[in-house]
Design a protein around this motif. Structure first.
Motif, short mmCIF file in Angstrom:
data_model
loop_
_atom_site.label_atom_id
_atom_site.label_comp_id
_atom_site.label_asym_id
_atom_site.label_seq_id
_atom_site.Cartn_x
_atom_site.Cartn_y
_atom_site.Cartn_z
N SER A 47 2.02 9.88 43.68
CA SER A 47 2.04 11.08 42.84
C SER A 47 1.74 10.72 41.40
N ARG A 51 -1.23 12.36 39.23
CA ARG A 51 -1.04 12.79 37.85
C ARG A 51 -2.11 12.22 36.92
N LEU A 54 -5.55 13.77 37.68
CA LEU A 54 -5.59 15.14 37.17
C LEU A 54 -5.74 15.16 35.66
N ARG A 55 -4.97 14.29 35.01
CA ARG A 55 -5.05 14.25 33.54
C ARG A 55 -6.44 13.83 33.08
N VAL A 95 -3.89 23.24 33.32
CA VAL A 95 -2.66 22.70 32.73
C VAL A 95 -1.44 23.31 33.44
N TYR A 97 -1.27 24.15 36.53
CA TYR A 97 -1.10 23.48 37.82
C TYR A 97 -0.24 22.23 37.65
N VAL A 98 -0.52 21.48 36.60
CA VAL A 98 0.25 20.26 36.36
C VAL A 98 1.71 20.61 36.09
N ASP A 99 1.93 21.64 35.27
CA ASP A 99 3.30 22.07 34.98
C ASP A 99 4.02 22.50 36.25
N ASP A 102 4.95 19.51 38.25
CA ASP A 102 6.09 18.87 37.59
C ASP A 102 7.39 19.60 37.90
#
Ligand SMILES: [Fe+2]
Ligand SMILES: [Fe+2]
Length: 146
Positions: A47, A51, A54-55, A95, A97-99, A102
């Protein structure tokens, strides 16, 4: 398979050179994210890789969108706001999606369809319309036509 969706040949070629190069790079970065998702991260290490990938993709997209916006400003592209609005909305979604990942309100498995079935078709459309129109406008300006 994602790779079929991200062949650079599928992306309409536009006049400004950095655009084509950026679009190819973006899809290669996105394909990495999707490969990572297909391996269904279960461990912390995986994961973390998701991350990072994705970043990388989001930061590349942010830089690319800003480059196009600087170009549009330089040539006073009339639909600047319209084009920029599409960039901003998509960046915000990425962004988010990342949040959501998380916060644990989205599973990695839920991200793949959002990228493959929503982002990629949008990206193709955006390249074929907004970016192409921008590149054409730039080419006309550079050619000295009114
Ligand atoms: Fe664009
Ligand atoms: Fe673009």
């Amino acid at each position: 398979m994602m790779t079929e969706h991200t062949e650079s040949a599928d992306i309409p070629q536009v006049a400004a050179n950095f655009m084509d190069k950026d679009h190819d790079e973006a899809l290669a970065l996105l394909a990495r994210v999707v490969r990572c998702l297909e391996e269904m991260p279960t461990s912390k290490a995986e994961s973390g890789r998701l991350r990072d990938d994705l970043r990388d993709f989001i930061e590349h997209s942010r830089a690319h969108f800003r480059r196009e916006e600087a170009l549009m400003k330089a040539v006073e592209f009339p639909p600047f706001q319209l084009h920029k609005q599409e960039h901003d909305a998509r960046l915000e979604a990425l962004v988010a999606y990342v949040d959501d990942l998380d916060a644990g309100v989205m599973e990695p498995a839920d991200l793949k369809p959002l990228l493959v079935e929503d982002f990629v078709p949008w990206y193709r459309r955006h390249c074929a319309t907004m970016d192409k129109a921008t590149a054409r406008f730039v080419a006309r300006k550079e050619g000295g036509e009114p």
